[in-house]
Design an enzyme around this catalytic site. Structure first.
Site, short mmCIF file in Angstrom:
data_model
loop_
_atom_site.label_atom_id
_atom_site.label_comp_id
_atom_site.label_asym_id
_atom_site.label_seq_id
_atom_site.Cartn_x
_atom_site.Cartn_y
_atom_site.Cartn_z
N ASP A 299 -0.28 2.10 8.83
CA ASP A 299 -1.05 0.84 9.42
C ASP A 299 -0.36 1.16 11.05
OD1 ASP A 299 -2.75 0.30 7.85
OD2 ASP A 299 -1.50 -1.93 7.21
N MET B 46 -8.61 2.84 8.48
CA MET B 46 -8.11 1.95 8.28
C MET B 46 -6.61 1.31 9.24
SD MET B 46 -6.84 2.99 4.11
CE MET B 46 -7.70 1.60 3.58
N ALA C 40 -13.27 10.49 20.71
CA ALA C 40 -14.44 10.11 21.34
C ALA C 40 -15.04 8.93 22.43
CB ALA C 40 -14.07 8.44 20.08
N ASP D 167 2.52 -0.97 12.13
CA ASP D 167 2.01 -2.08 12.06
C ASP D 167 3.41 -2.63 11.98
OD1 ASP D 167 1.94 -2.21 9.24
OD2 ASP D 167 -0.05 -3.78 9.30
N GLY E 171 0.54 -1.22 -0.03
CA GLY E 171 0.03 -0.03 -0.15
C GLY E 171 1.01 1.07 0.07
N ALA F 194 15.08 11.77 -1.19
CA ALA F 194 16.70 11.74 -0.31
C ALA F 194 17.14 10.11 -0.74
CB ALA F 194 15.44 11.42 0.66
N HIS G 177 -9.91 5.38 1.69
CA HIS G 177 -8.55 5.25 0.68
C HIS G 177 -8.64 6.69 1.04
CE1 HIS G 177 -8.77 1.01 -0.57
NE2 HIS G 177 -7.58 1.57 -0.47
N GLY H 116 5.78 -2.49 3.80
CA GLY H 116 5.61 -3.16 4.91
C GLY H 116 6.36 -4.45 4.38
N ASP H 117 5.58 -5.43 5.34
CA ASP H 117 6.49 -6.76 5.57
C ASP H 117 6.74 -7.58 4.69
OD1 ASP H 117 7.11 -5.77 8.69
OD2 ASP H 117 4.55 -7.19 9.43
N GLY H 118 5.31 -7.70 4.37
CA GLY H 118 5.27 -8.96 2.72
C GLY H 118 7.04 -8.45 1.62
N ARG I 39 -5.89 -1.98 8.45
CA ARG I 39 -5.79 -3.74 8.78
C ARG I 39 -5.93 -4.33 9.78
NH1 ARG I 39 -3.46 -6.28 3.52
NH2 ARG I 39 -1.93 -4.39 3.46
N ARG J 209 1.21 -3.97 -5.89
CA ARG J 209 1.64 -6.43 -4.79
C ARG J 209 1.34 -7.49 -6.25
NH1 ARG J 209 -2.86 -3.71 -1.99
NH2 ARG J 209 -1.80 -3.34 0.27
N THR K 25 4.00 2.28 5.71
CA THR K 25 2.61 1.97 5.68
C THR K 25 1.98 3.19 6.38
OG1 THR K 25 0.92 0.12 6.90
CG2 THR K 25 3.65 0.42 7.36
P1 ADP Z 1 3.20 -4.51 3.08
O1 ADP Z 1 4.72 -4.64 2.41
O2 ADP Z 1 2.68 -3.74 2.96
O3 ADP Z 1 2.92 -6.01 4.16
P2 ADP Z 1 2.21 -7.01 0.88
O4 ADP Z 1 1.64 -7.87 2.16
O5 ADP Z 1 0.87 -7.15 -0.11
O6 ADP Z 1 2.57 -5.54 1.55
O7 ADP Z 1 3.64 -7.88 0.85
C1 ADP Z 1 4.03 -6.84 -0.89
C2 ADP Z 1 4.70 -7.16 -1.86
O8 ADP Z 1 6.03 -8.19 -1.29
C3 ADP Z 1 3.56 -8.16 -2.24
O9 ADP Z 1 2.44 -8.03 -3.68
C4 ADP Z 1 4.77 -9.43 -2.57
O10 ADP Z 1 4.74 -9.29 -4.24
C5 ADP Z 1 6.01 -8.87 -1.85
N1 ADP Z 1 6.24 -10.45 -1.15
C6 ADP Z 1 5.01 -10.50 0.04
N2 ADP Z 1 5.08 -11.58 0.75
C7 ADP Z 1 7.06 -11.77 0.42
C8 ADP Z 1 7.50 -13.24 0.61
N3 ADP Z 1 7.08 -14.45 2.08
N4 ADP Z 1 8.02 -13.27 -0.20
C9 ADP Z 1 8.98 -12.95 -1.29
N5 ADP Z 1 7.66 -11.43 -1.46
C10 ADP Z 1 6.44 -11.02 -1.16
O1 F6P Z 2 -1.69 -1.34 4.56
C1 F6P Z 2 -2.51 -0.06 4.00
C2 F6P Z 2 -3.79 -0.09 3.98
O2 F6P Z 2 -4.59 0.50 3.87
C3 F6P Z 2 -4.49 -1.18 5.35
O3 F6P Z 2 -5.74 -0.06 5.95
C4 F6P Z 2 -5.92 -1.42 4.41
O4 F6P Z 2 -6.40 -2.50 4.99
C5 F6P Z 2 -5.22 -1.90 2.72
O5 F6P Z 2 -4.07 -0.77 2.47
C6 F6P Z 2 -6.05 -1.91 2.17
O6 F6P Z 2 -5.40 -2.40 1.19
P1 F6P Z 2 -6.36 -1.75 -0.43
O7 F6P Z 2 -5.59 -0.33 -0.83
O8 F6P Z 2 -5.85 -3.14 -1.74
O9 F6P Z 2 -7.10 -1.56 -0.57
#
Ligand code: ADP
Ligand code: F6P
Length: 324
Positions: A131, A173, A190, A133, A15, A26, A254, A106-108, A175, A76, A129
């Site tokens: 989030d 938002m 709130a 998170d 995202g 930078a 969004h 992010g983590d992915g 996640r 993605r 991100t």
């Molecule tokens: P975020 O980076 O925000 O956590 P995603 O989880 O959608 O978002 O991951 C972004 C992209 O990173 C994925 O579409 C994929 O291309 C790559 N990715 C995610 N998990 C893996 C993994 N286990 N190994 C390799 N690439 C990954």
């Molecule tokens: O990770 C950022 C984020 O905006 C989350 O808060 C939300 O769950 C997700 O991405 C939404 O993803 P998409 O833009 O694919 O609907």
């Protein structure tokens, strides 16, 4: 001896988040300052596999620090989660002489960066991100802007909610994480804050509080509901039926991901971007930059991914105390 990096690539993945452009700027300018070549990889790992790679210079990143989104676009990419996809990605890097990559996501995205590092491409991750998170850091690029955007929107909903003496459920938002909800809960005053990390599903208790507040003369009842709990529209219907108080659900969606980055997001993203290039120049790889206890720090990617974090309990307790 440290591998001498000559050409680096930069990509944004997952995202988008306000401040990503400041980080890209930078990275490009720091790299040029250090005598490196820089290539922009469009559309995250998907663009890498499609060889959507462009040369970048100092003017490629002019006039972007104040813009939301990411000028490199983001995506993605399922293919990159496979061993074949990762091997192809590393080969494409070598073909374009890219020996270091900064991945903003992010983590992915960090998991993908770890795989590239194992295949010999030096990688550094930046936490991008809204989030908040990512466990290894107290700050992520985009959170500050998103939470301010949400706060301003909620203030507006509150005005009309008060005029009509309604109850409002506003979904933010995040996640599976409740950071945006917690911060907005505080900042918007709130009456209720529903966090995925803490919500016990006791809707009757929520309904009782709404009725009690109305008896005490409160003109509105604002509930901040985190996306990780969701179901705001059906919850609104049930609350209206049970309380007799008109109830509306607003899902901010969004709009929270867009807009000009705040000063904090511009500054922190810029510092992180510069530090990522410095790490590559020191021959480092498989690292993620974070911000902890007032300092910019870096961690091994696998170590960062194994960390966990939770909503601080003291903050949660204070948020509950202040709504009464
Ligand atoms: P975020 O980076 O925000 O956590 P995603 O989880 O959608 O978002 O991951 C972004 C992209 O990173 C994925 O579409 C994929 O291309 C790559 N990715 C995610 N998990 C893996 C993994 N286990 N190994 C390799 N690439 C990954
Ligand atoms: O990770 C950022 C984020 O905006 C989350 O808060 C939300 O769950 C997700 O991405 C939404 O993803 P998409 O833009 O694919 O609907």
């Amino acid at each position: 001896m440290a591998k001498q990096v000559k050409t680096i690539g930069v990509l944004t993945s997952g995202g988008d988040a306000p401040g990503m452009n400041a980080a890209i700027r930078a990275i490009v300018r720091t790299a040029i300052h250090k005598g490196l070549e820089v290539k922009g990889i469009m559309r995250g790992y998907a663009g890498l596999l499609q060889e959507e790679i462009v040369d970048m210079n100092s003017t490629s990143v002019s006039d972007i620090i104040h813009r939301g989104g990411t000028v490199l676009y983001t995506a993605r990419c399922q293919e990159f989660t496979t061993a074949d996809g990762q091997k192809k990605g590393a080969e494409i890097c070598r073909k374009h002489n890219i020996d270091g990559i900064v991945v903003i996501g992010g983590d992915g995205s960090f998991r993908g960066a770890g795989k590239l590092s194992a295949l010999g491409i030096n990688t550094i991750g930046l936490p991008g991100t809204i989030d908040l998170d990512i466990a290894c850091t107290d700050y992520t690029i985009g959170f500050d802007t998103a939470v301010n955007t949400a706060m301003e929107a909620i203030d507006k909903v509150r005005d009309t909610s008060t005029s009509h003496e309604r109850c409002s459920i506003i979904e933010v938002m995040g996640r599976n994480a409740g950071y945006i909800a917690l911060w907005c809960g505080f900042a918007n005053g709130a009456e209720d804050i529903l966090l995925p990390e803490r919500y016990d599903g006791d809707e009757q208790a929520l309904i009782n509080r709404i009725i009690e507040n109305r008896k005490r003369g409160k003109k509105h009842h604002i509930i901040i509901n985190a996306e990780g709990i969701g179901h705001s529209s059906s919850m609104a219907k049930r609350i209206e039926a049970a309380t007799g108080i008109e109830t509306r659900a607003t899902i901010l969606g969004h709009m929270q991901r867009g807009g000009a980055p705040t000063c904090k997001d511009r500054v922190y993203a810029s510092i992180m971007g510069a530090k990522a290039v410095e790490l590559l120049c020191e021959g480092k790889s498989n690292r993620v930059i974070g911000y902890k206890h007032g300092e910019f720090v870096d961690f091994d990617i696998q170590e960062a991914l194994s960390m966990t974090k939770d909503i601080p309990e003291d903050q949660f307790q204070i948020s509950k105390m202040l709504v009464r």
